[in-house]
Design an enzyme around this catalytic site. Structure first.
Site, short mmCIF file in Angstrom:
data_model
loop_
_atom_site.label_atom_id
_atom_site.label_comp_id
_atom_site.label_asym_id
_atom_site.label_seq_id
_atom_site.Cartn_x
_atom_site.Cartn_y
_atom_site.Cartn_z
N SER A 147 -3.94 -1.74 10.77
CA SER A 147 -5.05 -0.90 11.21
C SER A 147 -6.30 -1.45 10.53
O SER A 147 -6.21 -2.13 9.51
CB SER A 147 -4.81 0.55 10.77
N TYR A 160 -2.00 7.39 4.93
CA TYR A 160 -2.08 6.36 5.96
C TYR A 160 -2.76 5.11 5.43
O TYR A 160 -2.27 3.99 5.59
CB TYR A 160 -2.84 6.92 7.16
#
Length: 269
Positions: A147, A160
């Site tokens: 990401s 995350y």
């Protein structure tokens, strides 16, 4: 386009390929001539639809359920898929989750689930795939979907962010250690992509205005899959330990974005 190492892939596994980036990647690899192992966590129907699309391209699509939080069982799923495929040339670690919980509110169960799904389970699957590639002696391609938050944090994404930072670091270390076996390891770091994970499954990203992204819109899953397919191909033979941002220029905004924020809404994520 061919590489210089004689690597000629015919089999791949893409985790979390029941929808979104995973599905687009499975289809892209099938178009490149690979048989594909497809995994799902909770959407079996989605995985079967991916498999049908792969098969419609003349390639084999084999489906298995995979729970990456099952740290003692996940490797067996990868091994089973590889056996059914008759080998494993390409492994794409795409399965992941997010929790949207701010640091002060984060409980240990949520933290553990996100880290197990995105990092610890990824390690188990990546290791199983790499061991098979080393044993086969034919080289290989390993790609992890991280990401933009592998590089930059986001409010409300403590677990995350930590998991994606960790996964990016793991891939870089794998690149060093696996190079002698002709195996490359790279990451692809998507920005905002119109997928079920962002609540945009049926949305055309080209019609969505994103002023803070230089290209002015979210990405399409197929735009990420194209980069993954390159990194999985013979053409990427001299690329390893890299992380490719596929984010419409989002990461380049930096202070430009900060200096143009006129309110404090960002503090809420």
């Amino acid at each position: 386009m061919e590489g210089t190492t004689g690597f000629s892939p015919s089999t791949a596994i893409v985790t979390g390929s029941d929808s979104g980036i995973g599905r687009a990647t499975a289809v892209a690899l099938a178009k490149a001539g690979l048989d594909v192992g497809i995994t799902w966590h909770s959407d079996q129907q989605g995985a079967e639809e991916t498999a049908e699309e792969v098969r419609s391209l003349g390639r084999r699509g084999i489906v298995r359920q995979l729970d990456t939080t099952d740290l003692h069982g996940a490797a067996a799923v990868i091994d089973s898929l590889a056996e059914d495929l008759g080998g494993l040339d390409v492994f794409v670690n795409n399965a992941g989750t997010g929790d949207a919980t701010k640091f002060l509110d984060l409980d240990i169960a949520t933290w553990t689930n996100t880290l197990d799904t995105n990092l610890n389970g990824a390690f188990v699957c990546l290791q199983a795939a790499a061991r098979r590639m080393v044993k086969a002696g034919n080289g290989g391609r390993i790609v992890a979907v991280t990401s933009v938050h592998e590089f930059q944090p986001r409010v409300g994404a403590a677990a995350y962010d930590a998991s994606k930072h960790g996964l990016g670091g793991l891939i870089k270390t794998m690149a060093l250690e696996l190079a002698e076996f002709g195996i490359t390891a790279n990451s692809v770091a998507p920005g905002e992509i119109a997928t079920p994970m962002t609540g945009q499954e049926d949305q055309d990203p080209t019609t969505t205005d994103r002023p803070g992204v230089p290209l002015g819109r979210p990405g399409d899953a197929r735009e990420v899959a194209t980069v993954i397919a390159f990194l999985a191909s013979p053409a990427s033979s001299y690329v390893t330990g890299a992380s490719w941002a596929v984010d419409g220029g989002m990461l380049q905004m930096g202070p430009q974005a900060g200096s143009h924020i006129t309110g404090h809404d960002w503090r809420e994520g």
